[in-house]
Design an enzyme around this catalytic site. Structure first.
Site, short mmCIF file in Angstrom:
data_model
loop_
_atom_site.label_atom_id
_atom_site.label_comp_id
_atom_site.label_asym_id
_atom_site.label_seq_id
_atom_site.Cartn_x
_atom_site.Cartn_y
_atom_site.Cartn_z
N TYR A 150 -80.56 -31.95 -38.23
CA TYR A 150 -80.36 -32.32 -39.63
C TYR A 150 -79.75 -31.18 -40.44
O TYR A 150 -79.29 -31.39 -41.56
CB TYR A 150 -81.67 -32.77 -40.28
CG TYR A 150 -82.24 -34.05 -39.71
CD1 TYR A 150 -81.60 -34.73 -38.68
CD2 TYR A 150 -83.42 -34.60 -40.20
CE1 TYR A 150 -82.12 -35.89 -38.15
CE2 TYR A 150 -83.95 -35.78 -39.68
CZ TYR A 150 -83.29 -36.42 -38.65
OH TYR A 150 -83.81 -37.57 -38.13
N LYS A 207 -87.25 -32.63 -25.08
CA LYS A 207 -86.39 -33.34 -24.13
C LYS A 207 -85.82 -32.28 -23.19
O LYS A 207 -84.61 -32.10 -23.07
CB LYS A 207 -85.29 -34.08 -24.92
CG LYS A 207 -84.41 -34.98 -24.10
CD LYS A 207 -85.10 -36.26 -23.62
CE LYS A 207 -84.17 -37.08 -22.76
NZ LYS A 207 -84.87 -38.16 -22.02
N ASP A 240 -89.04 -39.47 -24.84
CA ASP A 240 -89.00 -40.91 -24.53
C ASP A 240 -90.36 -41.39 -24.03
O ASP A 240 -90.84 -42.47 -24.40
CB ASP A 240 -87.88 -41.24 -23.52
CG ASP A 240 -87.66 -40.15 -22.49
OD1 ASP A 240 -88.33 -39.11 -22.57
OD2 ASP A 240 -86.81 -40.33 -21.59
N ASP A 264 -89.23 -36.94 -36.97
CA ASP A 264 -88.88 -37.97 -37.96
C ASP A 264 -89.12 -39.35 -37.36
O ASP A 264 -89.78 -40.22 -37.95
CB ASP A 264 -87.39 -37.78 -38.33
CG ASP A 264 -86.98 -38.63 -39.51
OD1 ASP A 264 -87.86 -39.29 -40.11
OD2 ASP A 264 -85.78 -38.64 -39.85
N ASP A 268 -92.69 -42.02 -37.81
CA ASP A 268 -92.60 -43.40 -38.33
C ASP A 268 -93.20 -44.38 -37.33
O ASP A 268 -93.84 -45.36 -37.72
CB ASP A 268 -91.14 -43.78 -38.62
CG ASP A 268 -90.75 -43.42 -40.04
OD1 ASP A 268 -91.48 -42.62 -40.68
OD2 ASP A 268 -89.71 -43.90 -40.52
#
Ligand code: NAD
Length: 375
Positions: A150, A207, A240, A264, A268
């Site tokens: 970001y 990851k 994942d 992020d 959620d």
């Protein structure tokens, strides 16, 4: 409303109502703060500033200089939410509301985002997951907030030559994910410290099978752990797999630490475990003034209707009392009051179900009043 900070007050709070339901829910947060002040013999004073779409309309930018000054000179910042269809654009040259959010996090050096995900017993039925899966869910997501994709270098341009595509000209864009050693080290410490105050377990999400930033992340998290936090149980999870395990065995997680974008998305997802975005608060901490806000957005679909759930905003006040003002007892009071209101069956529309009698389904202001009455 014009607000001027009272120099004699114990704590000055900068209010950033933002857009959509923001002004409606922040008013309930202030109501609760004032009530806490009376009960605990503390005074709060408020300044108010523009952010997001409201700031774009008034000043042409989502984060005016005056807002940063107000935030910097306060003891804590209470934000509601920003954004709405009025300001939606894909034109990179136009200001966007979320630039206000990203900007204030960066400018205040808020590198840690804490998002507690807890199930209030009265709301176990609100989750889309089975009650036996969600019962006992109590985790803290620790998201790195000022690095990664970001904030990395980005560009969009027209590639005449179509390099690497066999000559097909067309638009091209990239974003870069970059982390520095100290950024990972300090967020890891925040996670391990949080785990020491909780159940002593950290899940680090990355990851590392694909990304170089993730391989460095994993290495540094383990180094910090082995050197200073060997008493904490540490597990690694690929992002994942983490997305699956969060809905498969949510009650197993204690502290989850991860980089900005993964955090992020996963926070959620975790929010959905509780059944309502309207219940989840967050704290963004750095080395200076901290910022507290609900996890949800500006809910433009219900703005101005008086039906928004103010509890995430009120629970962000709870976090403010705990982390910025060291008022654990007052924070516990707020949580108890919210629990009590829910146990009595009161609901805003988003958390009501078929079994909720209509007289117990209340609007934003009434829900705030009920919490204040139980305080
Ligand atoms: P949203 O969180 O605003 O809304 C998602 C759904 O949840 C909507 O149906 C909404 O009515 C409901 N909802 C959210 N908060 C609620 C509350 N307190 N009470 C009752 N219902 C509630 O997400 P979205 O619709 O994807 O985004 C709307 C706008 O908010 C967009 O402009 C987005 O960019 C912005 N946004 C801002 C933030 C922030 O300020 N931190 C976060 C996410 C989205």
């Amino acid at each position: 409303m014009e607000r001027v900070a009272d120099d004699m007050a114990d704590h000055v709070i900068c209010l950033l109502p933002g857009d959509g339901i923001g002004p409606e829910i922040i008013a309930e947060g202030v109501k609760v703060l004032n009530s806490v002040g009376e009960k605990h013999g503390t005074s709060f004073s408020y300044t108010e500033a523009l952010i997001g779409g409201a700031a774009i309309d008034a000043c042409g930018t989502a984060l005016p200089e005056a807002t940063l000054e107000a935030a910097n000179s306060a003891d804590a910042v209470l934000l509601a939410a920003v954004g709405g269809p009025k300001w939606d654009t894909t034109d990179p040259a136009k200001p966007r509301p979320e630039q206000g959010l990203l900007g204030i996090r960066k400018q205040l050096g808020l590198y840690t985002n804490l998002r507690p995900v807890q199930i209030f017993p009265a709301l176990v039925g609100a989750s889309t997951l089975k009650p036996d899966i969600v019962e006992g869910v109590d985790m803290m997501i620790v998201r790195e907030l000022t690095g990664g994709l970001y904030f990395g270098k980005r560009e969009r341009f027209y590639d005449e030559a179509g390099a690497g595509t066999g000559g097909a000209a067309g638009q091209r864009a990239y974003d870069t994910m970059e982390y520095r050693e100290y950024e990972i080290e300090r967020i890891a410490r925040q996670a391990f410290d949080a785990a020491r105050r909780r159940r002593g377990k950290v899940t680090s999400v990355d990851k590392a099978n694909v990304l170089e930033t993730s391989r460095m992340w994993r290495e540094i998290v383990h180094r910090v752990h082995d050197a200073d936090y060997a008493d904490i149980q540490l597990e690694d999870l690929l992002v994942d797999n983490a997305a699956m395990q969060l809905i498969n065995r949510p009650a197993d997680f204690d502290v989850v630490v991860t980089e900005n974008m993964f955090g992020d998305i996963l926070s959620d997802e975790a929010a959905q475990i509780t059944g309502s975005l309207g219940m989840l608060a967050s704290a963004s901490l750095g080395d200076g003034t901290a910022l507290y806000e609900p996890s949800h957005g500006s809910a433009p679909d219900i703005a101005g209707k008086g039906v928004a759930n103010p509890l995430a905003q009120i629970l962000s006040v709870e976090m403010m009392l705990r982390f910025s003002f060291d008022m654990a007892e007052a924070a516990d009071d707020v949580r108890r009051a919210v629990t009590c209101v829910l146990d009595e069956g009161w609901r805003t529309a988003d958390i009501a179900d078929a079994a909720t009698p209509s007289e117990k389904t209340v609007g934003t202001v009434r829900m705030g009043d009920l919490v204040v009455e139980r305080l």
